[in-house]
Write an enzyme that holds these catalytic residues in place. Structure first.
Site: not given
Ligand code: NAI
Length: 255
Positions: A38, A162, A166, A195, A197
């Site tokens: 990361d 985006y 993707k 999701i 996050t």
């Protein structure tokens, strides 16, 4: 007890948070040794601490997946530590708000934001695969999972670059699957829905209720529910699965 990934060596990018962290933990639980990468070095180190605390084995690596030399260095460090690579989860990514484009229509995106989105969410996946595939060949085979999205399958308003990135990740995944099938390397994509996050924190705050209403299962997904799919795709249970893009989205794309 035997795990689905016993003895395997796995690399996870974006392993410091969210889906990458949960998948790193799941890989370790299933018996893999994990290189957690990361560009937030502290976050990767925290994931490693969690893995160690649970009795697993991992190393943390820092590096920006958009920089070829840093991707090479990540893989060199993985080989130096573990001698081999069997599985890679190319998952690091950013959302439109991280390139100052939250809520922007296609014509409102700046060129700089568009370019950065493509660099982080698309080019990085290619760069990682470029450096991983030769290592998987050397290992005699293996598995790659790339993180796409439901935005890789359908359009999403105000997410132009985006969505483009993707969709392209799925195209790259299918092509690599064809090119390396005879090397016993399987290449698949996972397509998470919404999701819970940090990436979706702002979206959840601003239109969480509308998303829950629109989702057949009427909730956000949990990072561990993506991790389960990634573990399966990397395991021998998915031995005939390549070039696929699996939704884990509570039914979002079924409607
Ligand atoms: P997150 O923000 O919790 O985690 C992403 C991680 O990637 C962070 O640790 C970040 O430091 C790292 N990262 C970002 N750019 C990087 C770079 N250039 N180099 C190295 N590391 C970098 O986000 P989340 O939700 O876990 O997202 C993971 C992936 O899942 C992303 O590719 C995202 O597009 C995708 N995704 C997420 C969905 C969601 O609802 N959260 C839905 C569909 C796809």
């Amino acid at each position: 007890m035997t795990g689905l990934l016993d003895g395997k060596i796995a690399l996870v990018t974006g392993g410091g948070n969210g889906i990458g962290r949960e998948t790193s933990l799941a890989f370790a639980r299933e018996g893999a040794r994990v290189a957690v990468a990361d560009y937030e070095a502290g976050a990767a180190a925290e994931t490693v601490s969690l893995i160690n605390a649970a009795g697993g084995q991992a190393i943390s690596l820092s590096g920006d997946v958009t920089a070829a030399a840093q991707v090479q260095a990540m893989l060199d460090a993985t080989i130096a530590a573990y001698g081999r690579l069997d599985c890679a989860f190319n998952n690091a990514g950013i959302a439109p708000y991280q390139v100052d484009s939250f809520g922007q229509l296609t014509h409102e995106w700046s060129e700089a934001s568009f370019d950065r989105m493509i660099e982080v969410n698309l080019k990085s996946v290619w760069l990682c695969m470029k450096h991983e595939l030769p290592l998987l060949r050397q290992a005699g085979g293996g598995a790659i999972v790339n993180t796409a999205s439901i935005a890789g399958l359908v359009g999403l308003k105000t997410s132009g670059a985006y969505v483009a990135a993707k969709h392209a990740v799925i195209g790259l995944t299918k092509t690599a699957a064809m090119e390396y099938a005879e090397d016993a390397i399987r290449v698949n994509a996972v397509c998470p829905g919404f999701i819970a996050t940090r990436m979706t924190a702002r979206t959840r705050e601003q239109r969480g209720d509308a998303i829950i209403e629109r989702t057949p299962m009427h909730r956000f997904g949990e990072p561990r529910e993506i991790a389960e799919m990634v573990v399966w795709l990397c395991s021998s249970r998915a031995s005939f699965v390549t070039g696929a893009a699996y939704q884990v989205d509570g039914g979002w794309t079924a409607t």
